[in-house]
Each structure stands twice: as structure tokens, then as C-alpha cells.
Write a protein that holds these residues in place. Structure first.
Motif, PDB file in Angstrom:
ATOM      1  N   CYS A 117      41.127  32.611  39.121  1.00 27.38           N
ATOM      2  CA  CYS A 117      40.793  33.741  38.335  1.00 27.38           C
ATOM      3  C   CYS A 117      41.258  33.699  36.807  1.00 27.38           C
ATOM      4  O   CYS A 117      42.769  33.484  37.339  1.00 27.38           O
ATOM      5  N   MET A 119      41.038  36.599  33.967  1.00 29.02           N
ATOM      6  CA  MET A 119      41.640  37.203  33.469  1.00 29.02           C
ATOM      7  C   MET A 119      42.774  38.166  33.462  1.00 29.02           C
ATOM      8  O   MET A 119      42.506  38.699  32.589  1.00 29.02           O
ATOM      9  N   GLY A 120      43.262  37.738  35.061  1.00 28.72           N
ATOM     10  CA  GLY A 120      45.110  38.168  34.261  1.00 28.72           C
ATOM     11  C   GLY A 120      45.660  39.955  35.307  1.00 28.72           C
ATOM     12  O   GLY A 120      46.310  40.160  34.496  1.00 28.72           O
ATOM     13  N   CYS A 121      44.477  40.721  36.338  1.00 31.26           N
ATOM     14  CA  CYS A 121      44.642  41.826  35.992  1.00 31.26           C
ATOM     15  C   CYS A 121      45.785  41.964  37.312  1.00 31.26           C
ATOM     16  O   CYS A 121      45.743  41.648  37.602  1.00 31.26           O
ATOM     17  N   PHE A 123      47.012  43.958  38.666  1.00 33.01           N
ATOM     18  CA  PHE A 123      46.594  44.126  40.222  1.00 33.01           C
ATOM     19  C   PHE A 123      45.759  42.957  41.382  1.00 33.01           C
ATOM     20  O   PHE A 123      45.513  43.096  42.752  1.00 33.01           O
ATOM     21  N   CYS A 124      45.530  41.608  41.038  1.00 32.22           N
ATOM     22  CA  CYS A 124      44.664  41.191  41.664  1.00 32.22           C
ATOM     23  C   CYS A 124      45.147  39.920  42.449  1.00 32.22           C
ATOM     24  O   CYS A 124      45.773  39.335  41.473  1.00 32.22           O
ATOM     25  N   SER A 126      43.832  37.389  43.163  1.00 29.73           N
ATOM     26  CA  SER A 126      43.091  36.271  42.207  1.00 29.73           C
ATOM     27  C   SER A 126      43.250  35.299  40.927  1.00 29.73           C
ATOM     28  O   SER A 126      42.832  33.932  41.093  1.00 29.73           O
ATOM     29  N   THR A 127      43.854  36.201  40.504  1.00 29.73           N
ATOM     30  CA  THR A 127      44.511  35.510  39.339  1.00 29.73           C
ATOM     31  C   THR A 127      45.465  35.048  39.031  1.00 29.73           C
ATOM     32  O   THR A 127      46.200  34.261  38.369  1.00 29.73           O
ATOM     33  N   GLY A 162      34.291  39.309  44.499  1.00 30.36           N
ATOM     34  CA  GLY A 162      35.549  38.225  45.057  1.00 30.36           C
ATOM     35  C   GLY A 162      35.829  37.866  43.623  1.00 30.36           C
ATOM     36  O   GLY A 162      36.095  38.424  42.829  1.00 30.36           O
ATOM     37  N   SER A 163      36.757  36.737  44.244  1.00 26.65           N
ATOM     38  CA  SER A 163      37.634  36.104  43.475  1.00 26.65           C
ATOM     39  C   SER A 163      36.976  35.398  41.798  1.00 26.65           C
ATOM     40  O   SER A 163      35.810  35.289  41.700  1.00 26.65           O
ATOM     41  N   GLY A 164      37.141  35.732  40.632  1.00 23.14           N
ATOM     42  CA  GLY A 164      36.356  35.092  39.091  1.00 23.14           C
ATOM     43  C   GLY A 164      35.966  36.476  38.859  1.00 23.14           C
ATOM     44  O   GLY A 164      35.233  37.275  39.266  1.00 23.14           O
ATOM     45  N   GLU A 165      35.554  36.623  37.619  1.00 20.22           N
ATOM     46  CA  GLU A 165      35.336  37.276  36.927  1.00 20.22           C
ATOM     47  C   GLU A 165      33.315  36.358  36.003  1.00 20.22           C
ATOM     48  O   GLU A 165      33.285  35.583  35.839  1.00 20.22           O
ATOM     49  N   CYS A 198      35.117  42.884  34.499  1.00 22.12           N
ATOM     50  CA  CYS A 198      36.198  43.641  34.088  1.00 22.12           C
ATOM     51  C   CYS A 198      35.877  44.468  32.718  1.00 22.12           C
ATOM     52  O   CYS A 198      36.375  45.084  31.784  1.00 22.12           O
ATOM     53  N   CYS A 338      40.783  40.343  46.942  1.00 22.15           N
ATOM     54  CA  CYS A 338      40.951  39.592  46.941  1.00 22.15           C
ATOM     55  C   CYS A 338      41.796  38.405  46.319  1.00 22.15           C
ATOM     56  O   CYS A 338      42.529  38.886  45.416  1.00 22.15           O
TER      57      CYS A 338
HETATM   58  S1  SF4 Z   1      39.161  38.448  39.849  1.00 21.53           S
HETATM   59 FE1  SF4 Z   1      38.688  40.595  39.523  1.00 21.53          FE
HETATM   60  S2  SF4 Z   1      40.283  41.572  39.573  1.00 21.53           S
HETATM   61 FE2  SF4 Z   1      41.020  39.970  39.680  1.00 21.53          FE
HETATM   62  S3  SF4 Z   1      41.924  38.812  37.770  1.00 21.53           S
HETATM   63 FE3  SF4 Z   1      39.521  38.715  37.938  1.00 21.53          FE
HETATM   64  S4  SF4 Z   1      38.776  39.540  36.678  1.00 21.53           S
HETATM   65 FE4  SF4 Z   1      40.689  40.672  37.622  1.00 21.53          FE
END
Ligand code: SF4
Length: 349
Positions: A117, A119-121, A123-124, A126-127, A162-165, A198, A338
Motif C-alpha cells: 500500500c 498510503m503510509g498510515c 499504524f499499519c 501493509s504500507t 486488508g492490504s491496500g487502498e 482512508c 493487516c
Molecule cells: S492498508 Fe489501509 S490502513 Fe494500511 S496504509 Fe493502506 S490505507 Fe492505510
């Protein structure tokens, strides 16, 4: 059958597209329906298994289309409930995660929409490592089909969380939704599908016009731009004013109640000031706020509020007539968040 990105994934085709292809081959139109049902009702992995389709047609299918695959690389099973987390390998070696959750009267899966992903959140997991690629609609469907097969369980609810936007992979997401809902396939009701974003404002606007009765969940996590920017880089692109305005329009057009996901981080977003910011932000909007106490084991940088603090935060919002739920955490003893399995496999965590 050749796999890869140079050929269309056969599982991503709408029945009309299959019919068009069938006609171009000079075959009888009913063959399209047979093939669609083999792929989406019987969930066969390979055209070889389509017993009532002529061999020559199967060979043409193999020539013209790719057939995505998923290989189970790893499975974690919760000892607390029946949650199972899968790490799957895609045809090109990319890894994705999917989670099976068993409730009293239904089974649900949480699927990935992208490998990684962008998006760089903060707390996640997946990124970590960024985005590898978008998943095809067929690869999203396969996560549902594969888990049903592996566990011999029928799935009736899906969360795209799950993973990804998902809204950054918009066209494939839409295909997935329409295919999984198709009456000749799994026929899973749109009302039983939740898509979580997000907050990609222009895509929320577009989604509102698609005439889908899915549930839309927005990862909010903070009620001011200032705080949101600290944990979610997407907040630099879209301010809360625009995001909430898009959500209001989404409700006006679809009539579907929105969910706002709010991960409670002790001392960061659970003060009484946060309660008031949240109330101001969501005033008059038909929505439910889903509180998710962060798990300090998984999210090491964040502190989980105690259960009393969660209760108080919830009660304060409810006192002002906001609908609030606290997410029941499934599979708390496994790497439920995730991206963790995938990152660990790639030794990035
Ligand atoms: S998977 Fe969702 S929460 Fe995790 S970085 Fe991507 S958008 Fe953000």
C-alpha cells in the motif's frame, strides 16, 4: 495456462465480455454461461476442470487469457476464536494477506485489494515497503474462493479492509463487487460487503454514483486535520472539510449509513477535546462510529486506552446521540493487523 499481466485474467471478466469472446470464436453463446459458472460458482482453478466444455475451447481460453492463482504460504489460527489468517502467494510471487472470521450466524473474510500500500498510515504494517501492484478483480475473488475451499466454509460477508487502498484500485474493485454479487456466481449481497477507505475524496464521490448498496467505512482516526496529518499522510491531500462533505453527499445519493473507523490511541485522540471535535465534525450525518482500541503489541508506537477509558469515550459520544460501536477484536492472539505477516515474511518487521 500462461499467467502474468500481458493477458487479461479470465476470472475478472463480466459474463457479457465472455459472451463477446465466445462469439468471436464462432462458438455457441451458452458456452459463456457455462464457463462463467465453472469459474465463479464451482470456483475451479483451471479450465482443465471444466468437464462440459470442449477441449478445443479450453485450449483457446488458455491461449487468450491468464488464470490468476493463489498459493497458501502460511496460516495462523487463533486459539481464542476461530479466526484464521492466510498469507497467499500470487502468480507473480507477490504476497497478500486475507483473514477468515467466524461469527455466530455467518462467516466473513477480510480481503486485500493491493499487494502492499502506498498510503503510509503510521499504524499499519501493509504500507511497509510501499505498493507492489494493484490486484485484479480475479485475485480479489480468489481470496474468497480459496478460503471457502480450504476451510469448507461458506462465506456470506466480505470486508475489503486488508492490504491496500481499494479506491486507488477503483476499476478492479468495482469489477470484484459486481462479480462476487453476480447471481450465477457466489451471489453475495452488496449489503453484506464493506469497503474501507482512508478517504480518497473524488473516488467517494464517484462511488456514490455507481448504484451499489455496499457499506462504506472511512478510516478517520482523528477529528482534526492537525492530528490526522500526524498519522495519515492522506490528510495532506484531503482536508476533513472536503472528506466529510463528500460523505454527506454519499449518504444523500445512496441512503447508506456510513461507518467511521476510529482507532483509539491513549493520550492522542481520546481526550474530551477529541470527543467535541468528533461531535462537531459528524454533526447531522447519518453514521456510526466504530471505536477500535489499538493493540499495543502490534502497534508498538501507540498505547492502548484501558477498557474504562474506552467505555467513557463511547458513553460521552452516545450522550450526544451519536451511534457508537466498539469493534469486537477477532484473532487478537495472532498477527491480526493487516500487513504484519507479509512484512515479516519479507523481513521488514
Ligand atoms: S492498508 Fe489501509 S490502513 Fe494500511 S496504509 Fe493502506 S490505507 Fe492505510
Amino acid at each position: 495456462m500462461k499467467t502474468g499481466t500481458e493477458k487479461k485474467d479470465i476470472r475478472s471478466l463480466y459474463p457479457e465480455e465472455l459472451a463477446e469472446w465466445i462469439l468471436s470464436k464462432g462458438e455457441k453463446p451458452y458456452r459463456a454461461g457455462q464457463i462463467f459458472q465453472w469459474l465463479h460458482k464451482s470456483q475451479v482453478l483451471n479450465p482443465e476442470e471444466m468437464s462440459n466444455v470442449p477441449k478445443s475451447l479450453k485450449q483457446e481460453l488458455e491461449q487468450d487469457f491468464a488464470c490468476s492463482t493463489l498459493r497458501e504460504e502460511l496460516r495462523q489460527e487463533s486459539k481464542l476464536d476461530e479466526t484464521k489468517k492466510f498469507l497467499f502467494e500470487l502468480s507473480d510471487g507477490n504476497m497478500i494477506e486475507s483473514v477468515f472470521m467466524k461469527y455466530r450466524s455467518w462467516n466473513s473474510v477480510c480481503i486485500s485489494s493491493q499487494a502492499g500500500c502506498n498510503m503510509g498510515c503510521s499504524f499499519c504494517a501493509s504500507t511497509i515497503g510501499g505498493l507492489s501492484r494493484d490486484l485484479t478483480a480475479g485475485e480479489m475473488l480468489l481470496q474468497v474462493y480459496e478460503i471457502q475451499k480450504l476451510l469448507s466454509e461458506k462465506i456470506s460477508r466480505i470486508v475489503v479492509m486488508g492490504s491496500g487502498e481499494p479506491l486507488e484500485n477503483y476499476d478492479n474493485l468495482l469489477r470484484f463487487l459486481r462479480l462476487v454479487n453476480h447471481r450465477d456466481g457466489q451471489d453475495i449481497s452488496m449489503r453484506n460487503i464493506t469497503v474501507s477507505t482512508c478517504g480518497i475524496v473524488e473516488k467517494i464521490e464517484e462511488l456514490a454514483g455507481e448504484d451499489l448498496s455496499i457499506n462504506l467505512a472511512i478510516s478517520l482516526h482523528a477529528a482534526t486535520d492537525e492530528k490526522r496529518k500526524k498519522i495519515m499522510p492522506v490528510a495532506m491531500r484531503y482536508g476533513l472539510k472536503d472528506l466529510i462533505a463528500a460523505c454527506r453527499r454519499y449518504f444523500e445519493r445512496t441512503g447508506r449509513q456510513l461507518t467511521f473507523e476510529y482507532a483509539l490511541i491513549d493520550g492522542f485522540n481520546n481526550t474530551s477535546e477529541d470527543v467535541h471535535s468528533l461531535l462537531r465534525l459528524l454533526e447531522g450525518l447519518n453514521c456510526v462510529v466504530n471505536l477500535i482500541p489499538v493493540n499495543p503489541v502490534r502497534d508498538r508506537a501507540f498505547k492502548e486506552p484501558g477498557s474504562r477509558a474506552v467505555r467513557e469515550f463511547k458513553a460521552e459520544l452516545e450522550r450526544h446521540a451519536l451511534n457508537v460501536t466498539v469493534r469486537r477484536e477477532m484473532g487478537r492472539d495472532i498477527d491480526g493487523a493487516c500487513g504484519q505477516l507479509r512484512a515479516r515474511k519479507a523481513k521488514k518487521l
